[in-house]
Design an enzyme around this catalytic site. Structure first.
Site, PDB file in Angstrom:
ATOM      1  N   ARG A   1      23.547  32.376  38.344  1.00 23.20           N
ATOM      2  CA  ARG A   1      22.995  31.244  39.083  1.00 23.20           C
ATOM      3  C   ARG A   1      22.291  31.664  40.380  1.00 23.20           C
ATOM      4  NH1 ARG A   1      27.828  27.287  39.432  1.00 23.20           N
ATOM      5  NH2 ARG A   1      28.545  29.108  38.336  1.00 23.20           N
TER       6      ARG A   1
ATOM      7  N   LYS B   1      38.639  37.039  26.715  1.00 21.92           N
ATOM      8  CA  LYS B   1      39.647  35.995  26.638  1.00 21.92           C
ATOM      9  C   LYS B   1      39.586  35.115  27.884  1.00 21.92           C
ATOM     10  CE  LYS B   1      43.444  38.451  28.714  1.00 21.92           C
ATOM     11  NZ  LYS B   1      43.748  37.589  29.826  1.00 21.92           N
TER      12      LYS B   1
ATOM     13  N   ASP C   1      48.235  34.053  28.974  1.00 25.37           N
ATOM     14  CA  ASP C   1      47.419  35.076  29.633  1.00 25.37           C
ATOM     15  C   ASP C   1      47.577  36.446  28.966  1.00 25.37           C
ATOM     16  OD1 ASP C   1      45.722  36.165  31.637  1.00 25.37           O
ATOM     17  OD2 ASP C   1      47.452  36.798  32.821  1.00 25.37           O
TER      18      ASP C   1
ATOM     19  N   HIS D   1      47.496  40.626  24.497  1.00 23.25           N
ATOM     20  CA  HIS D   1      47.913  42.029  24.632  1.00 23.25           C
ATOM     21  C   HIS D   1      49.245  42.323  23.929  1.00 23.25           C
ATOM     22  CE1 HIS D   1      44.744  41.774  27.460  1.00 23.25           C
ATOM     23  NE2 HIS D   1      45.446  41.524  28.545  1.00 23.25           N
TER      24      HIS D   1
ATOM     25  N   LYS E   1      54.634  38.407  36.541  1.00 19.99           N
ATOM     26  CA  LYS E   1      53.986  38.833  37.785  1.00 19.99           C
ATOM     27  C   LYS E   1      55.086  39.006  38.833  1.00 19.99           C
ATOM     28  CE  LYS E   1      49.641  37.784  36.469  1.00 19.99           C
ATOM     29  NZ  LYS E   1      48.660  38.834  36.188  1.00 19.99           N
TER      30      LYS E   1
HETATM   31  C1  BG6 Z   1      44.571  40.654  32.045  1.00 19.93           C
HETATM   32  C2  BG6 Z   1      45.328  39.461  32.580  1.00 19.93           C
HETATM   33  O1  BG6 Z   1      44.232  40.456  30.709  1.00 19.93           O
HETATM   34  O2  BG6 Z   1      45.377  41.811  32.155  1.00 19.93           O
HETATM   35  C3  BG6 Z   1      45.787  39.710  34.004  1.00 19.93           C
HETATM   36  O3  BG6 Z   1      44.492  38.309  32.547  1.00 19.93           O
HETATM   37  C4  BG6 Z   1      46.536  41.004  34.112  1.00 19.93           C
HETATM   38  O4  BG6 Z   1      46.598  38.626  34.460  1.00 19.93           O
HETATM   39  C5  BG6 Z   1      45.721  42.138  33.480  1.00 19.93           C
HETATM   40  O5  BG6 Z   1      46.770  41.278  35.477  1.00 19.93           O
HETATM   41  C6  BG6 Z   1      46.507  43.439  33.466  1.00 19.93           C
HETATM   42  O6  BG6 Z   1      45.734  44.476  32.974  1.00 19.93           O
HETATM   43  P1  BG6 Z   1      46.165  45.981  33.171  1.00 19.93           P
HETATM   44  O7  BG6 Z   1      45.175  46.764  32.370  1.00 19.93           O
HETATM   45  O8  BG6 Z   1      46.092  46.243  34.645  1.00 19.93           O
HETATM   46  O9  BG6 Z   1      47.548  46.084  32.658  1.00 19.93           O
END
Ligand code: BG6
Length: 517
Positions: A72, A179, A266, A271, A369
């Site tokens: 934008r 995602k 998330d 993952h 977290k």
């Molecule tokens: C992301 C999540 O997919 O992975 C985040 O949205 C998370 O919340 C992140 O912090 C962690 O990634 P990595 O590679 O640092 O483990």
């Protein structure tokens, strides 16, 4: 040719006389370019732009590569070029080399517009056609949607309308999407339908950056290149599996994205379920994208939550507390977070896989977290030996054997087993045998995004989940999320701890405990 990136690789990235022994040869992308939507966002700045430079620096991008930002803001080419340069300087893993940068910078362009602006997309089409002619991108374009999924329909529609989605007989068009792929099964199906109405499934690359991590790919190497592990890899020997993704960071700055999403959507939906699929799947017939996907799909189809969910799941929100030597805010005090929010920052669930190999073996998944430390690991905890010919007093310090795949940090694999304590009595205690990536290899692992961007450019789909995998993952998790939605506020856990007490009780009920990595 040297494999040292400080050598002359980038200088000869268009040199046809490369060393035929160079293993990177089949991994160099052909002519093409990438358009990034959402290029002013965090992901692009921290990960995508540095990864593109690192690929160029390693000699893995074609000399004609073009990078077009779409956004934008009223940015000129020069402004955008500087923005990319700053992102590269702060995020690249390889050194800045001016000749590489110059060549990349010549292909950097910016098109200003919103996501539903006909005229701007027509300008984008003109820009890409101009680059095809002047730079030699040959009509090959990957569109990286680093934007909220609400914008996917507009962007897909516009790319289609402007004639940018359709490949010709001699070129390719691909879309790379980030995602969240929906927020439940139904929305994922709708999203997939929209994307697939414009891009055939074969040209859709869904990013799950965990699959780009070396240690995650090593799960397949370990399982299928060795004879040592497979005989034990089943319900006869494995008591249970724990998959942990713990983070020490909080949500500062990300409240807008995270509120309403939570830990399960998330990271567990993507993952952690991908990790489960790689750990639990059968051997693929061949190491091809289709065969890998077939096996992952089979195992995800056989996976479901163990019930009752009141006993087999747990969730929490962090409250203020000490993280190391820092006192940190609780979730409800974080800027931008609704203090009444019921979004969980910690999620744990128990899954079962209905197959001969895994019958009766619980898979415990957890993520949170502001936990004790950042660590992602997969632990296979083995059953105790059926008989111990020792007096009880000799084995008080003996636990269950375990094999722990440390995804990050401190990447490696650890085996835990009992060993005699030196001395004149027979006393058996747990010891660790450790394989560490950094000690065994001198090569540096590429960043996950480097690997995945290159794979998308090379049309190598092995490390990208298909829409079926995404939908199956929602199907597994939807009942859990729905159940939580009716239960009001999650439990609290102080920052710096290992989650809510309810998560400990979840395992204690079954006579087990979480590992404290
Ligand atoms: C992301 C999540 O997919 O992975 C985040 O949205 C998370 O919340 C992140 O912090 C962690 O990634 P990595 O590679 O640092 O483990």
């Amino acid at each position: 040719m040297t494999s040292d990136i400080s050598g002359a690789i980038a200088d000869d990235w268009s040199n046809p006389l490369r060393d035929p022994q160079d293993k990177r040869l089949p991994r160099i992308a052909g002519p093409g370019g990438m358009v990034i939507f959402g290029v002013t966002g965090d992901l692009a700045r921290k990960k995508l732009l540095p990864a593109i430079y690192d690929l160029a620096n390693r000699g893995l991008l074609p000399a004609s590569f073009a990078l077009v930002g779409y956004g934008r803001r009223e940015w000129t080419k020069e402004y955008f070029e500087n923005y990319v340069r700053e992102a590269v300087e702060s995020g690249a893993r390889t050194p800045i080399r001016e000749n590489v940068w110059q060549r990349l910078a010549e292909g950097i362009h910016f098109v200003q517009g919103t996501f539903n602006d006909d005229e701007a997309f027509d300008r984008l089409a003109d820009k890409l056609a101009e680059l095809d002619a002047s730079r030699g991108t040959a009509g090959n374009w990957a569109y990286y949607l680093s934007i909220p999924p609400d914008n996917f329909p507009d962007v897909c529609h516009q790319l289609d309308r402007a004639g940018l989605a359709q490949a010709g007989p001699d070129n390719w068009r691909r879309v790379v999407i980030e995602k969240p792929f929906g927020h439940d099964l139904e929305s994922a199906q709708e999203l997939n339908q929209i994307v697939n109405s414009v891009f055939p499934e074969k040209s859709v690359f869904r990013i799950d950056h965990y699959l780009g991590k070396e240690t995650v790919q090593n799960i397949l190497a370990m399982r299928f290149a060795n004879q040592l592990f497979d005989p034990l890899w089943n319900s006869h020997y494995v008591d249970h599996v724990q998959i942990t993704m713990a983070e020490d960071i909080g949500l500062g700055g990300r409240a807008g994205y995270y509120d309403g999403i939570g830990a399960a959507r998330d990271v567990i939906q993507n993952h952690l379920l991908q990790l489960l699929a790689l750990v639990a799947m059968e051997e693929p017939v061949a190491f091809t994208p289709e065969e890998l996907q077939t096996e992952k799909i089979k195992v995800l189809r056989a996976t479901e939550p163990v019930r009752p969910l009141s006993k087999t799941t747990a969730r929490g929100q962090y409250s203020a507390g000490w993280q190391g030597s820092h006192y940190v805010k609780g979730l409800r005090e974080e800027d931008g977070f609704d203090p009444e929010s019921i979004t969980e920052t910690y999620a744990a669930c128990t899954l079962q896989i209905n197959s001969r190999r895994w019958a009766g073996v619980p898979f415990y998944l957890r993520s949170g977290k502001r936990l004790g430390r950042r660590v992602t690991e997969i632990a296979l905890v083995f059953k105790s030996a059926p008989h111990l010919p020792f007096a009880d007093t000799m084995t008080t310090a003996l636990g269950q054997n375990a094999m722990v795949i440390r995804v990050q940090p401190d990447e490696g694999v650890l085996m835990r087993f009992g060993s005699k304590v030196p001395g004149s009595t027979m006393e058996v205690r747990d010891v660790n045998m450790d394989f560490s990536y950094s000690e065994s290899f001198t090569e540096q692992s590429p960043e996950a995004y480097e690997r995945l961007i290159l794979d998308a450019l090379l049309d190598e789909a092995s490390l990208f989940p298909t829409n079926e995998e995404v939908e199956l993952s929602w199907k597994i998790l939807d009942p859990v999320i729905e159940y939580w939605g009716k239960r009001g506020r999650p439990d609290e856990y102080p920052a710096g701890t290992w989650g809510p007490e309810s998560a400990d009780r979840m395992l204690e009920r079954e006579g087990r405990t979480w590992r404290r990595p």
